[in-house]
Write a protein that holds these residues in place. Structure first.
Motif, PDB file in Angstrom:
ATOM      1  N   ALA A  53       0.917  -1.568   0.033  1.00 15.12           N
ATOM      2  CA  ALA A  53      -0.063  -0.079  -0.014  1.00 15.12           C
ATOM      3  C   ALA A  53       1.037   1.653   0.124  1.00 15.12           C
ATOM      4  O   ALA A  53       0.079   2.614  -1.401  1.00 15.12           O
ATOM      5  N   SER A  54       1.735   1.037   0.880  1.00 13.45           N
ATOM      6  CA  SER A  54       3.106   2.239   0.795  1.00 13.45           C
ATOM      7  C   SER A  54       3.382   2.769  -0.219  1.00 13.45           C
ATOM      8  O   SER A  54       3.612   4.043  -0.150  1.00 13.45           O
ATOM      9  N   LYS A  55       3.945   1.607  -0.857  1.00 14.48           N
ATOM     10  CA  LYS A  55       4.538   1.677  -2.349  1.00 14.48           C
ATOM     11  C   LYS A  55       3.560   2.327  -3.426  1.00 14.48           C
ATOM     12  O   LYS A  55       3.823   3.136  -4.179  1.00 14.48           O
ATOM     13  N   ILE A  56       2.931   1.848  -3.118  1.00 17.23           N
ATOM     14  CA  ILE A  56       1.721   1.979  -4.778  1.00 17.23           C
ATOM     15  C   ILE A  56       1.226   4.074  -4.385  1.00 17.23           C
ATOM     16  O   ILE A  56       1.176   4.284  -5.504  1.00 17.23           O
ATOM     17  N   GLN A  57       1.088   4.524  -2.786  1.00 21.06           N
ATOM     18  CA  GLN A  57       0.898   5.439  -2.333  1.00 21.06           C
ATOM     19  C   GLN A  57       2.051   6.299  -3.331  1.00 21.06           C
ATOM     20  O   GLN A  57       1.769   7.882  -4.229  1.00 21.06           O
ATOM     21  N   LYS A  58       3.187   5.631  -2.922  1.00 19.55           N
ATOM     22  CA  LYS A  58       4.900   7.078  -3.273  1.00 19.55           C
ATOM     23  C   LYS A  58       4.180   7.231  -4.222  1.00 19.55           C
ATOM     24  O   LYS A  58       4.362   8.078  -5.296  1.00 19.55           O
ATOM     25  N   VAL A  59       4.312   5.631  -5.962  1.00 17.37           N
ATOM     26  CA  VAL A  59       4.300   5.436  -7.282  1.00 17.37           C
ATOM     27  C   VAL A  59       3.375   6.506  -7.431  1.00 17.37           C
ATOM     28  O   VAL A  59       3.700   7.340  -8.469  1.00 17.37           O
ATOM     29  N   ALA A  60       2.199   6.169  -7.265  1.00 19.53           N
ATOM     30  CA  ALA A  60       0.942   7.316  -7.974  1.00 19.53           C
ATOM     31  C   ALA A  60       1.452   8.750  -7.464  1.00 19.53           C
ATOM     32  O   ALA A  60       0.807   9.336  -8.315  1.00 19.53           O
ATOM     33  N   GLY A  61       2.068   8.980  -5.908  1.00 20.17           N
ATOM     34  CA  GLY A  61       1.856  10.698  -5.608  1.00 20.17           C
ATOM     35  C   GLY A  61       2.615  10.896  -6.800  1.00 20.17           C
ATOM     36  O   GLY A  61       2.908  12.252  -7.234  1.00 20.17           O
ATOM     37  N   HIS A  62       4.136  10.528  -7.070  1.00 23.90           N
ATOM     38  CA  HIS A  62       5.385  10.563  -8.251  1.00 23.90           C
ATOM     39  C   HIS A  62       4.726  10.444  -9.769  1.00 23.90           C
ATOM     40  O   HIS A  62       4.770  11.681 -10.664  1.00 23.90           O
TER      41      HIS A  62
END
Length: 80
Positions: A53-62
């Motif tokens: 979940a945190s990885k998805i959020q970071k990549v989506a934010g980028h």
């Protein structure tokens, strides 16, 4: 809003596999983010593990900031 700096490891764990399609690897699972440029939204394909979940959020934010929420989530199979 402060944009979080993405570590070198994040660039190793995610990359583009085709135009508008990115893969995130987390432990032994893969998730995909697919961008629709005509409607400027994106879809999450598979949700991965609890740690993903945190990885998805970071990549989506980028990639998609400020539209960081997916327009749909497609689950093709499940993990624990």
């Amino acid at each position: 809003m402060k944009q979080e700096k993405i570590s070198r490891q994040m660039y190793i764990d995610w990359y583009s596999v085709a135009p508008g399609v990115w893969r995130i690897k987390d432990v032994f699972v893969n998730v995909y983010l697919v961008h629709n440029p005509l409607q400027n939204n994106w879809v999450l394909v598979d949700a991965g593990l609890r740690t993903t979940a945190s990885k998805i959020q970071k990549v989506a934010g980028h990639l998609f900031w400020p539209e960081t929420a997916p327009s749909a989530i497609l689950l093709t199979h499940a993990h624990f």
